[in-house]
Design a protein around this motif. Structure first.
Motif, PDB file in Angstrom:
ATOM      1  N   THR A   1      -9.601  18.315  -4.475  1.00  0.00           N
ATOM      2  CA  THR A   1     -11.032  18.510  -4.694  1.00  0.00           C
ATOM      3  C   THR A   1     -11.600  17.314  -5.448  1.00  0.00           C
ATOM      4  O   THR A   1     -12.662  16.794  -5.102  1.00  0.00           O
ATOM      5  N   LEU A   2     -10.870  16.876  -6.475  1.00  0.00           N
ATOM      6  CA  LEU A   2     -11.385  15.774  -7.290  1.00  0.00           C
ATOM      7  C   LEU A   2     -11.479  14.467  -6.498  1.00  0.00           C
ATOM      8  O   LEU A   2     -12.399  13.681  -6.698  1.00  0.00           O
ATOM      9  N   CYS A   3     -10.516  14.249  -5.609  1.00  0.00           N
ATOM     10  CA  CYS A   3     -10.518  12.994  -4.834  1.00  0.00           C
ATOM     11  C   CYS A   3     -11.284  13.150  -3.522  1.00  0.00           C
ATOM     12  O   CYS A   3     -11.611  12.144  -2.869  1.00  0.00           O
ATOM     13  N   GLY A   4     -11.499  14.400  -3.149  1.00  0.00           N
ATOM     14  CA  GLY A   4     -12.236  14.642  -1.903  1.00  0.00           C
ATOM     15  C   GLY A   4     -11.439  14.316  -0.658  1.00  0.00           C
ATOM     16  O   GLY A   4     -11.987  14.076   0.409  1.00  0.00           O
ATOM     17  N   LYS A   5     -10.142  14.215  -0.762  1.00  0.00           N
ATOM     18  CA  LYS A   5      -9.312  13.931   0.423  1.00  0.00           C
ATOM     19  C   LYS A   5      -7.877  14.426   0.207  1.00  0.00           C
ATOM     20  O   LYS A   5      -7.467  14.669  -0.945  1.00  0.00           O
ATOM     21  N   ASN A   6      -7.147  14.542   1.285  1.00  0.00           N
ATOM     22  CA  ASN A   6      -5.755  15.004   1.210  1.00  0.00           C
ATOM     23  C   ASN A   6      -4.778  13.835   1.120  1.00  0.00           C
ATOM     24  O   ASN A   6      -3.716  13.952   0.528  1.00  0.00           O
ATOM     25  N   GLU A   7      -5.148  12.733   1.762  1.00  0.00           N
ATOM     26  CA  GLU A   7      -4.223  11.592   1.819  1.00  0.00           C
ATOM     27  C   GLU A   7      -4.948  10.302   1.474  1.00  0.00           C
ATOM     28  O   GLU A   7      -6.169  10.225   1.557  1.00  0.00           O
ATOM     29  N   ASP A   8      -4.171   9.302   1.099  1.00  0.00           N
ATOM     30  CA  ASP A   8      -4.754   8.052   0.645  1.00  0.00           C
ATOM     31  C   ASP A   8      -3.771   6.910   0.877  1.00  0.00           C
ATOM     32  O   ASP A   8      -2.573   7.160   1.048  1.00  0.00           O
ATOM     33  N   ARG A   9      -4.289   5.690   0.831  1.00  0.00           N
ATOM     34  CA  ARG A   9      -3.405   4.508   0.778  1.00  0.00           C
ATOM     35  C   ARG A   9      -3.935   3.598  -0.319  1.00  0.00           C
ATOM     36  O   ARG A   9      -5.106   3.198  -0.297  1.00  0.00           O
ATOM     37  N   ILE A  10      -3.109   3.333  -1.311  1.00  0.00           N
ATOM     38  CA  ILE A  10      -3.576   2.552  -2.464  1.00  0.00           C
ATOM     39  C   ILE A  10      -2.540   1.464  -2.777  1.00  0.00           C
ATOM     40  O   ILE A  10      -1.333   1.724  -2.756  1.00  0.00           O
ATOM     41  N   ALA A  11      -3.018   0.281  -3.068  1.00  0.00           N
ATOM     42  CA  ALA A  11      -2.104  -0.810  -3.438  1.00  0.00           C
ATOM     43  C   ALA A  11      -1.750  -0.694  -4.914  1.00  0.00           C
ATOM     44  O   ALA A  11      -2.642  -0.637  -5.763  1.00  0.00           O
ATOM     45  N   ALA A  12      -0.457  -0.588  -5.214  1.00  0.00           N
ATOM     46  CA  ALA A  12      -0.011  -0.504  -6.619  1.00  0.00           C
ATOM     47  C   ALA A  12       1.462  -0.876  -6.687  1.00  0.00           C
ATOM     48  O   ALA A  12       2.238  -0.535  -5.800  1.00  0.00           O
ATOM     49  N   ASN A  13       1.814  -1.603  -7.746  1.00  0.00           N
ATOM     50  CA  ASN A  13       3.219  -2.016  -7.890  1.00  0.00           C
ATOM     51  C   ASN A  13       4.056  -0.978  -8.620  1.00  0.00           C
ATOM     52  O   ASN A  13       5.280  -1.005  -8.560  1.00  0.00           O
ATOM     53  N   ASN A  14       3.374  -0.123  -9.361  1.00  0.00           N
ATOM     54  CA  ASN A  14       4.098   0.924 -10.078  1.00  0.00           C
ATOM     55  C   ASN A  14       3.174   2.120 -10.300  1.00  0.00           C
ATOM     56  O   ASN A  14       1.976   2.052 -10.001  1.00  0.00           O
TER      57      ASN A  14
ATOM     58  N   MET B   1       0.845  -1.210   0.000  1.00  0.00           N
ATOM     59  CA  MET B   1       0.000   0.000   0.000  1.00  0.00           C
ATOM     60  C   MET B   1       0.871   1.247   0.000  1.00  0.00           C
ATOM     61  O   MET B   1       1.549   1.525   0.999  1.00  0.00           O
ATOM     62  N   ALA B   2       0.867   1.954  -1.109  1.00  0.00           N
ATOM     63  CA  ALA B   2       1.659   3.195  -1.142  1.00  0.00           C
ATOM     64  C   ALA B   2       0.894   4.300  -0.406  1.00  0.00           C
ATOM     65  O   ALA B   2      -0.339   4.305  -0.379  1.00  0.00           O
ATOM     66  N   ASN B   3       1.648   5.195   0.205  1.00  0.00           N
ATOM     67  CA  ASN B   3       1.033   6.343   0.899  1.00  0.00           C
ATOM     68  C   ASN B   3       0.971   7.516  -0.062  1.00  0.00           C
ATOM     69  O   ASN B   3       2.000   7.947  -0.588  1.00  0.00           O
ATOM     70  N   ILE B   4      -0.226   8.019  -0.276  1.00  0.00           N
ATOM     71  CA  ILE B   4      -0.404   9.052  -1.298  1.00  0.00           C
ATOM     72  C   ILE B   4      -0.785  10.382  -0.658  1.00  0.00           C
ATOM     73  O   ILE B   4      -1.569  10.399   0.308  1.00  0.00           O
ATOM     74  N   LYS B   5      -0.255  11.483  -1.195  1.00  0.00           N
ATOM     75  CA  LYS B   5      -0.708  12.814  -0.774  1.00  0.00           C
ATOM     76  C   LYS B   5      -1.156  13.581  -2.000  1.00  0.00           C
ATOM     77  O   LYS B   5      -0.451  13.600  -3.011  1.00  0.00           O
ATOM     78  N   TYR B   6      -2.329  14.205  -1.890  1.00  0.00           N
ATOM     79  CA  TYR B   6      -2.845  15.008  -2.994  1.00  0.00           C
ATOM     80  C   TYR B   6      -2.770  16.486  -2.641  1.00  0.00           C
ATOM     81  O   TYR B   6      -2.996  16.868  -1.490  1.00  0.00           O
ATOM     82  N   PHE B   7      -2.468  17.304  -3.634  1.00  0.00           N
ATOM     83  CA  PHE B   7      -2.476  18.758  -3.442  1.00  0.00           C
ATOM     84  C   PHE B   7      -3.257  19.409  -4.583  1.00  0.00           C
ATOM     85  O   PHE B   7      -3.431  18.807  -5.647  1.00  0.00           O
ATOM     86  N   GLY B   8      -3.674  20.650  -4.361  1.00  0.00           N
ATOM     87  CA  GLY B   8      -4.341  21.444  -5.402  1.00  0.00           C
ATOM     88  C   GLY B   8      -5.639  20.805  -5.868  1.00  0.00           C
ATOM     89  O   GLY B   8      -6.419  20.248  -5.084  1.00  0.00           O
ATOM     90  N   LYS B   9      -5.832  20.854  -7.199  1.00  0.00           N
ATOM     91  CA  LYS B   9      -7.079  20.392  -7.816  1.00  0.00           C
ATOM     92  C   LYS B   9      -7.415  18.934  -7.459  1.00  0.00           C
ATOM     93  O   LYS B   9      -8.582  18.564  -7.303  1.00  0.00           O
ATOM     94  N   LEU B  10      -6.370  18.128  -7.341  1.00  0.00           N
ATOM     95  CA  LEU B  10      -6.598  16.702  -7.055  1.00  0.00           C
ATOM     96  C   LEU B  10      -7.301  16.479  -5.724  1.00  0.00           C
ATOM     97  O   LEU B  10      -8.064  15.531  -5.557  1.00  0.00           O
TER      98      LEU B  10
END
Ligand code: SF4
Lengths: 76, 637
Positions: free
Chosen positions: A12-25, A1-10
């Motif tokens: 608003t589009l994602c509705g959150k500042n931080e995320d955890r998503i499983a991805a290999n690349n 699970m990668a730790n994700i941070k969103y800034f700016g327009k993203l």
């Protein structure tokens, strides 16, 4: 699970500042973002300054992610 | 015969020793060539300051002047300039400021004033509707920049110094409102002349040759700035500190006295973090649609927040991850009247001296202890502050550590680590005022901050540096804020993001066309006999405001001429090609020991740079170049 941070327009589009998503690349991660938050979000993520563990990414295709990768999407 | 409607700028010369003032005529020829701001300022300084004058002696000359655009109400044009002999480098100094002083100086009837001599006692200069008087400022001496400005009418233009200027701190600044002419020691020069403040007020309107067209063009220009992803979105939202995550991600954020380029706590001090935590609102200079200024709370009141340079140098460079403390240090630097860039550089150097057991100023990387007290001591010239107020170069001469003393010609470097932005390294080394990113051409913008042009290759960097140096000079001479230069980079391209194939292609092209870029200057100004909003918006504005037939080519040549007159001043004052250098840490020690290319390869770039500039191998402008630029100076080096 990668730790994700969103800034700016993203944020608003994602509705959150931080995320955890499983991805290999990064390509998988962008696909997951599209699935979760729609096409617009993927488009904005692709056009962002993407950093992985604080380093600038210039090639999305070649970037692998590990479980504890920190990925940030900043508006350019 | 002169141009029928050409309005020549009005200057006054003020002899502080005798307390008298007189008009100082600017000839048509001088005006047409040097226009105003830093270009005309540098030429006047060349003519009026005695060669090899001590910067802090009565004989140094201080020119405070405006540009044709200043106060016209056009976007981002509240700027004014200070020119003087540089306290830190002994060469040229120009310092730009966005406060209201320039607008009010013009309204008071003067485009520029020239100060010479030294007042007998602390004094201030009052300029009201064309009348100039020198007044007693003994009651103001000792006040900080905020207190002293409060003594005058709020709507008057003010340019003041704080305790640092009075105590001749070599990197003391001059302050107008909350905006700062920070670099090169302008405050110390005012202090050495015993001038605490210059205040101006008047009701004159600025001259605009073709007001109707000028207003129409300005509207288009504002739209361009607002539609641009950086000047219209990122800067207003996050301020210039939004650059920080870009430089950090490119390993170009000065960390621990430029030992590293990546700070592990960078996320805590980005512009985005500031927006999420302490930002109260954004603000900006008069007539600026960009509004990059941050407002934050310090000591219970709302004040100007830190810019990118300050966050970098008083943050990552001293390993300080506390944004509130950075805001506090920034505020203290402003009210004491000190350049936060040189201050941050000097503190970091002092910390490394301690780490290496060469000297102990009680300061340690990553520790907040003693920092506020030290800044207070520097401003007041007491204790350890007396030595720290001399700057990095003087400290290195006394205590050693020359190889990690981060300055160019004596001026501390701005917040871009050049080993991972080698074009910026070339710019620092060749910048006429010393380690300045702006006068250095600011290639960090295309190498790390906005675009991602190969930051390690020396190829093409000489050509790009000359282009950007000349362009930035011209924009400044016209009177525009230099952040407007960012809008020259195409917005649609930036919107694609750095990883997009088109962006990567453009990055390659910019290096690929180096041969064309390198030969541009032989054909100026004829090469670009037109103006274009999307190419270089500033030149058409300058034409409409002055009435001079300015084209993009002529505009760029104004910048080139300015850069060359600054260089000639430096050469006359004894600086040579040997001074186009950086510390050994940056040129010999790779930032990443596994990557030998992470150094600034100056030896590879400088010869090409001199060639593109039309200078000889010793960095002296050739006669042919001076003839082409119409510079009538033979300094017989
Ligand atoms: S961009 Fe920022 S510094 Fe420049 S004029 Fe506007 S508010 Fe002032």
């Amino acid at each position: 699970m990668a730790n994700i941070k969103y800034f700016g327009k993203l944020r608003t589009l994602c509705g959150k500042n931080e995320d955890r998503i499983a991805a290999n690349n990064l390509t998988e991660l962008l696909r997951a973002i599209q699935k979760l938050y729609g096409k617009e979000a993927k488009k904005a993520a692709k056009a962002a300054l993407i950093t992985v563990d604080g380093d600038k990414i210039l090639s999305i295709r070649k970037t692998a992610l590990s479980d504890d990768s920190k990925v940030s999407f900043y508006p350019v | 015969m002169g141009h029928p409607k050409l309005r020549l700028p009005k200057y006054a010369i003020i002899d502080l020793t005798s307390g008298t003032a007189a008009d100082y005529p600017i000839s048509e020829e001088l005006y047409k060539k040097y226009i105003g701001g830093k270009s005309l300022g540098s030429r006047l300084l060349f003519d009026l300051a005695p060669p090899r004058v001590d910067p802090l002696s009565a004989d140094n000359v201080l020119i405070v002047n405006t540009s044709p655009m200043t106060g016209t109400g056009a976007a981002s044009t509240s700027r004014f300039n200070l020119s003087f002999k540089n306290v830190l480098t002994g060469g040229i100094a120009t310092s730009n400021c966005g406060g209201t002083f320039g607008i009010m100086l013009k309204a008071a009837g003067y485009d520029g004033i020239i100060l010479k001599g030294k007042a007998e006692r602390p004094s201030y200069i009052e300029i009201v509707d064309g009348a100039i008087s020198l007044k007693n400022a003994e009651h103001l001496w000792g006040m900080n920049t905020e207190e002293v400005q409060e003594q005058f009418e709020p709507h008057w233009g003010k340019l003041v110094i704080g305790p640092a200027g009075e105590n001749l701190v070599r990197y003391a600044s001059a302050v107008s409102g909350e905006r700062v002419a920070g670099r090169c020691g302008a405050g110390a020069v005012m202090g050495s002349k015993k001038i605490k403040a210059i205040i101006a007020f008047g009701t004159k309107k600025p001259y605009i040759y073709d007001k109707e067209k000028f207003d129409q063009y300005n509207k288009k220009y504002i739209r361009l700035l607002r539609d641009h992803p950086v000047t219209g979105e990122a800067l207003p939202k996050y301020g210039s500190a939004y650059f920080l995550k870009n430089t950090n991600a490119s390993h170009s954020l000065p960390t621990k006295n430029f030992k590293m380029g990546k700070y592990e706590d960078a996320e805590m001090i980005t512009g985005e973090a500031l927006a999420d935590t302490s930002l109260t609102r954004n603000s900006g200079c008069v007539s600026c649609p960009i509004r990059c200024e941050r407002r934050v709370m310090v000591y219970g009141k709302e004040v100007k927040g830190p810019e990118y340079e300050t966050v970098g140098l008083l943050g990552a460079n001293i390993l300080n991850n506390d944004l509130d403390l950075i805001s506090e240090l920034n505020y203290l630097a402003d009210i004491y009247g000190m350049d936060s860039i040189s201050l941050g550089g000097t503190l970091a150097f002092a910390m490394e001296l301690k780490e290496k057991n060469l000297a102990d100023f009680g300061l340690n990387f990553g520790s907040k202890e003693g920092i506020i007290e030290t800044i207070d001591a520097i401003a007041h010239g007491v204790g350890t502050g007396k030595e720290l107020g001399q700057g990095t170069k003087v400290l290195a001469e006394k205590y050693g550590g020359d190889d990690f003393a981060i300055h160019a010609k004596g001026l501390e470097l701005a917040s871009y680590e050049p080993r991972t932005s080698v074009g910026m390294g070339l710019g620092y080394a060749t910048s006429n005022r010393g380690g300045c990113h702006l006068n250095g051409g600011y290639l960090a913008l295309v190498e790390t901050v906005m675009l991602s042009v190969d930051a390690q290759t020396p190829k093409g960097k000489a050509e790009l540096t000359v282009l950007f140096q000349n362009m930035i000079e011209a924009i400044s001479v016209a009177g525009y804020c230099l952040f407007t230069a960012i809008a020259v980079l195409p917005g649609p391209l930036l919107k694609l993001g750095p990883a997009h194939p088109v962006s990567r292609f453009v990055n390659k092209i910019l290096i690929g066309v180096r041969f064309i870029l390198g030969s541009l200057w032989k054909f100026m100004p004829k090469l670009l006999p037109f103006n274009m909003l999307y190419l270089l918006p500033h030149s058409e504005s300058l034409k409409l405001v002055t009435g001079m037939p300015i084209t993009s080519g002529k505009f760029l040549q104004i910048g080139e001429r300015c850069f060359n007159i600054e260089r000639l001043f430096n050469l006359r004052e004894g600086l040579t090609a040997e001074d186009d250098d950086l510390s050994a840490r940056l040129t010999k020690t790779p930032q990443d020991l596994d990557r030998p290319d992470t150094i600034v390869p100056l030896d590879k770039m400088l010869p090409k740079y001199y060639k593109v500039r039309g200078w000889d191998e010793n960095g002296v402008p050739k006669k042919k170049k001076l003839r082409q630029l119409g510079i009538d100076i033979d300094i017989n080096i």
